[in-house]
Design a protein around this motif. Structure first.
Motif, PDB file in Angstrom:
ATOM      1  N   THR A 142       0.818  -1.214   0.000  1.00 34.52           N
ATOM      2  CA  THR A 142       0.000   0.000   0.000  1.00 34.52           C
ATOM      3  C   THR A 142       0.850   1.261   0.000  1.00 34.52           C
ATOM      4  O   THR A 142       0.361   2.349  -0.273  1.00 34.52           O
ATOM      5  CB  THR A 142      -0.912   0.005   1.244  1.00 34.52           C
ATOM      6  OG1 THR A 142      -0.103  -0.173   2.414  1.00 34.52           O
ATOM      7  CG2 THR A 142      -1.930  -1.101   1.171  1.00 34.52           C
ATOM      8  N   ARG A 173     -12.806  -7.550   6.117  1.00 33.68           N
ATOM      9  CA  ARG A 173     -11.393  -7.626   5.728  1.00 33.68           C
ATOM     10  C   ARG A 173     -11.137  -6.824   4.457  1.00 33.68           C
ATOM     11  O   ARG A 173     -10.171  -6.059   4.362  1.00 33.68           O
ATOM     12  CB  ARG A 173     -11.003  -9.090   5.508  1.00 33.68           C
ATOM     13  CG  ARG A 173      -9.609  -9.268   4.921  1.00 33.68           C
ATOM     14  CD  ARG A 173      -9.377 -10.706   4.495  1.00 33.68           C
ATOM     15  NE  ARG A 173      -8.114 -10.853   3.805  1.00 33.68           N
ATOM     16  CZ  ARG A 173      -7.714 -11.980   3.215  1.00 33.68           C
ATOM     17  NH1 ARG A 173      -8.508 -13.044   3.222  1.00 33.68           N
ATOM     18  NH2 ARG A 173      -6.551 -12.035   2.603  1.00 33.68           N
ATOM     19  N   ALA A 219     -11.581  -3.031   4.960  1.00 29.94           N
ATOM     20  CA  ALA A 219     -10.412  -2.455   5.632  1.00 29.94           C
ATOM     21  C   ALA A 219      -9.266  -2.266   4.651  1.00 29.94           C
ATOM     22  O   ALA A 219      -8.556  -1.246   4.690  1.00 29.94           O
ATOM     23  CB  ALA A 219      -9.979  -3.370   6.776  1.00 29.94           C
ATOM     24  N   LEU A 220      -9.066  -3.224   3.747  1.00 30.29           N
ATOM     25  CA  LEU A 220      -8.008  -3.101   2.744  1.00 30.29           C
ATOM     26  C   LEU A 220      -8.304  -1.955   1.790  1.00 30.29           C
ATOM     27  O   LEU A 220      -7.403  -1.194   1.395  1.00 30.29           O
ATOM     28  CB  LEU A 220      -7.870  -4.418   1.984  1.00 30.29           C
ATOM     29  CG  LEU A 220      -6.748  -4.499   0.953  1.00 30.29           C
ATOM     30  CD1 LEU A 220      -5.395  -4.166   1.576  1.00 30.29           C
ATOM     31  CD2 LEU A 220      -6.715  -5.889   0.316  1.00 30.29           C
ATOM     32  N   GLN A 257      -9.985   0.700   2.535  1.00 27.57           N
ATOM     33  CA  GLN A 257      -9.763   1.931   3.278  1.00 27.57           C
ATOM     34  C   GLN A 257      -8.268   2.244   3.380  1.00 27.57           C
ATOM     35  O   GLN A 257      -7.856   3.414   3.285  1.00 27.57           O
ATOM     36  CB  GLN A 257     -10.382   1.814   4.676  1.00 27.57           C
ATOM     37  CG  GLN A 257     -10.307   3.091   5.503  1.00 27.57           C
ATOM     38  CD  GLN A 257     -11.031   4.253   4.847  1.00 27.57           C
ATOM     39  OE1 GLN A 257     -12.152   4.102   4.341  1.00 27.57           O
ATOM     40  NE2 GLN A 257     -10.396   5.430   4.835  1.00 27.57           N
ATOM     41  N   GLU A 258      -7.445   1.216   3.560  1.00 30.66           N
ATOM     42  CA  GLU A 258      -5.997   1.413   3.607  1.00 30.66           C
ATOM     43  C   GLU A 258      -5.494   2.023   2.301  1.00 30.66           C
ATOM     44  O   GLU A 258      -4.637   2.922   2.311  1.00 30.66           O
ATOM     45  CB  GLU A 258      -5.291   0.087   3.871  1.00 30.66           C
ATOM     46  CG  GLU A 258      -5.420  -0.423   5.292  1.00 30.66           C
ATOM     47  CD  GLU A 258      -4.695  -1.740   5.476  1.00 30.66           C
ATOM     48  OE1 GLU A 258      -3.849  -2.077   4.614  1.00 30.66           O
ATOM     49  OE2 GLU A 258      -4.961  -2.436   6.467  1.00 30.66           O
ATOM     50  N   MET A 259      -6.007   1.543   1.206  1.00 33.47           N
ATOM     51  CA  MET A 259      -5.593   2.080  -0.091  1.00 33.47           C
ATOM     52  C   MET A 259      -6.047   3.524  -0.258  1.00 33.47           C
ATOM     53  O   MET A 259      -5.315   4.368  -0.775  1.00 33.47           O
ATOM     54  CB  MET A 259      -6.157   1.207  -1.208  1.00 33.47           C
ATOM     55  CG  MET A 259      -5.617  -0.217  -1.212  1.00 33.47           C
ATOM     56  SD  MET A 259      -6.332  -1.200  -2.546  1.00 33.47           S
ATOM     57  CE  MET A 259      -5.715  -0.309  -3.959  1.00 33.47           C
ATOM     58  N   ARG A 260      -7.252   3.801   0.206  1.00 32.81           N
ATOM     59  CA  ARG A 260      -7.753   5.180   0.125  1.00 32.81           C
ATOM     60  C   ARG A 260      -6.897   6.106   0.979  1.00 32.81           C
ATOM     61  O   ARG A 260      -6.551   7.224   0.552  1.00 32.81           O
ATOM     62  CB  ARG A 260      -9.217   5.219   0.591  1.00 32.81           C
ATOM     63  CG  ARG A 260      -9.872   6.591   0.426  1.00 32.81           C
ATOM     64  CD  ARG A 260     -11.316   6.586   0.912  1.00 32.81           C
ATOM     65  NE  ARG A 260     -12.188   5.808   0.051  1.00 32.81           N
ATOM     66  CZ  ARG A 260     -12.699   4.610   0.357  1.00 32.81           C
ATOM     67  NH1 ARG A 260     -12.419   4.056   1.539  1.00 32.81           N
ATOM     68  NH2 ARG A 260     -13.488   3.978  -0.489  1.00 32.81           N
ATOM     69  N   ASP A 261      -6.512   5.652   2.172  1.00 32.20           N
ATOM     70  CA  ASP A 261      -5.678   6.461   3.054  1.00 32.20           C
ATOM     71  C   ASP A 261      -4.271   6.656   2.482  1.00 32.20           C
ATOM     72  O   ASP A 261      -3.607   7.657   2.796  1.00 32.20           O
ATOM     73  CB  ASP A 261      -5.584   5.802   4.428  1.00 32.20           C
ATOM     74  CG  ASP A 261      -6.931   5.762   5.144  1.00 32.20           C
ATOM     75  OD1 ASP A 261      -7.834   6.535   4.742  1.00 32.20           O
ATOM     76  OD2 ASP A 261      -7.074   4.939   6.077  1.00 32.20           O
ATOM     77  N   SER A 262      -3.811   5.714   1.665  1.00 33.25           N
ATOM     78  CA  SER A 262      -2.466   5.833   1.083  1.00 33.25           C
ATOM     79  C   SER A 262      -2.431   6.728  -0.146  1.00 33.25           C
ATOM     80  O   SER A 262      -1.368   6.949  -0.722  1.00 33.25           O
ATOM     81  CB  SER A 262      -1.937   4.445   0.716  1.00 33.25           C
ATOM     82  OG  SER A 262      -2.705   3.881  -0.333  1.00 33.25           O
TER      83      SER A 262
END
Length: 392
Positions: A316, A346, A349-350, A352-357
């Motif tokens: 990410t 799951r 959450a993944l 969302q992690e990509m969106r935050d990155s």
């Protein structure tokens, strides 16, 4: 009178005692023959001898259960209860303890349970038909690709003509000259190409040819060899998907998936490009077709299968390294999981992690749009149009 009766009773008891003593050698252990047979069987397997300890246990054992040994696991349980143990076959050395015998039997049983038949790939020509197309006439060979060693419920099927094999042979010789040095190929004939004898001999020759290629490690993993089997079905599936013929596309895509699974031996993680891309494209296309046909559980299953192989390799911190199908697959899987009431936390959450990155999640094509626009290249870097020009 009483003395006579007492004397007669004594004589009767004496006779019975003698008879009992004479028969005691056979009556004390009525199952001795069965025990001897079992002992010989086990001794031959363990290369040792068996002795019996704890005679009380043997005397009180139920004869019906003792003669009904139908598995090694049952025998293990009884041997522990009856105090069976093994001693070393050689005359030198102390006797082996009871626990050692139990461990030997358990190890032997586990090894027999874990022993499996070696699987290999079998290529079998099941049909050869003469095809007439205008002024052109050729023989079309139907080949089943089967995993031996167990009953293969889903054999994969390909249909090829002589020129397809000839083209494969030429490309392999150009790219793998050393490996192809000992590989023979059936020669082209000027006459009698369509008689039954020639077709039968050539069918056997093609089986042996493919088997020989697959037996060579370098050629078995060659892109040219792999694509010979599945790339045609994959391109056909994509064309049918583009045309909206989803049910027809499923047949080609499922066959392409089976071919890839059999050829790779379930080692998709170790595939190289473009084979790795072909694998994910196949699963993604199946998910899209199942979704369009409202078979949501099958669609979600293929989405998740692709993501489980794809997601662990993603970083990410470097969004540009993501596979172009990853985000469309992820978004499709979240929606499908919601529709079939399956846990999607799951994947959310993944996402969302990509969106935050910093990944622009909203500006992504749908899964179907990605599949329609994707160009499937062969090992020469050519597209579908180049392949059609070569076949013309």
């Amino acid at each position: 009178m009483a003395s006579k009766l007492l004397d007669r009773l004594k004589r009767t008891l004496f006779k019975d005692g003698v008879a009992t003593a004479e028969l005691s050698g056979t009556e004390d252990f009525p199952e001795s023959s069965e025990l001897d047979d079992d002992t010989d069987c086990i001794s031959s397997r363990l290369s040792g001898t068996l002795s019996f300890e704890g005679e009380k246990g043997l005397e009180t054992e139920d004869p019906g259960e003792a003669s009904d040994l139908d598995s090694d696991s049952d025998f293990l349980g009884e041997s522990t209860e009856n105090g069976m143990c093994s001693t070393d076959a050689s005359p030198v050395g102390p006797p082996v303890s009871q626990s050692l015998l139990t461990r030997q039997l358990q190890d032997s049983w586990r090894s027999s349970r874990c022993r499996t038949v070696v699987e290999k790939l079998v290529f079998e020509v099941t049909d050869a038909s003469v095809v007439q197309e205008g002024t052109s006439k050729y023989v079309l060979y139907t080949i089943h690709v089967i995993r031996s060693g167990a009953f293969d419920k889903t054999p994969a099927i390909i249909t090829r003509r002589y020129t397809d094999f000839e083209r494969l042979h030429g490309r392999l010789r150009r790219c793998y000259a050393d490996e192809m040095e000992g590989v023979s190929f059936p020669r082209k004939k000027l006459r009698r190409n369509f008689v039954a004898e020639t077709i039968a001999k050539r069918s056997r020759a093609f089986e042996q040819y493919l088997t020989h290629l697959h037996s060579l490690g370098e050629l078995r993993r060659a892109r040219i060899f792999l694509e010979f089997f599945y790339l045609g079905d994959l391109r056909m599936g994509q064309n049918l998907l583009r045309a909206g013929q989803y049910q027809e596309a499923l047949g080609s895509l499922l066959n392409a998936l089976r071919l890839q699974e059999k050829l790779s031996g379930q080692q998709q993680h170790h595939l190289q490009q473009p084979q790795r891309g072909h694998w994910f494209f196949t699963l993604s296309a199946l998910a899209a077709c199942f979704q369009e046909l409202d078979q949501l559980e099958e669609a979600q299953e293929n989405c998740e299968r692709a993501l489980q192989d794809l997601a662990p390799s993603q970083d990410t911190a470097h969004p540009k390294q993501f596979h172009p199908a990853f985000i469309p697959l992820l978004q499709a899987n979240v929606r499908l999981s919601w529709k079939i009431s399956k846990d999607k936390r799951r994947w959310e959450a993944l996402l969302q992690e990509m969106r935050d990155s910093g990944v622009d999640i909203g500006n992504q094509p749908s899964l179907k749009e990605y599949l329609v626009k994707e160009v499937l290249e062969d090992s020469d870097g050519g597209s579908r149009h180049k392949a059609k020009e070569e076949l013309a």
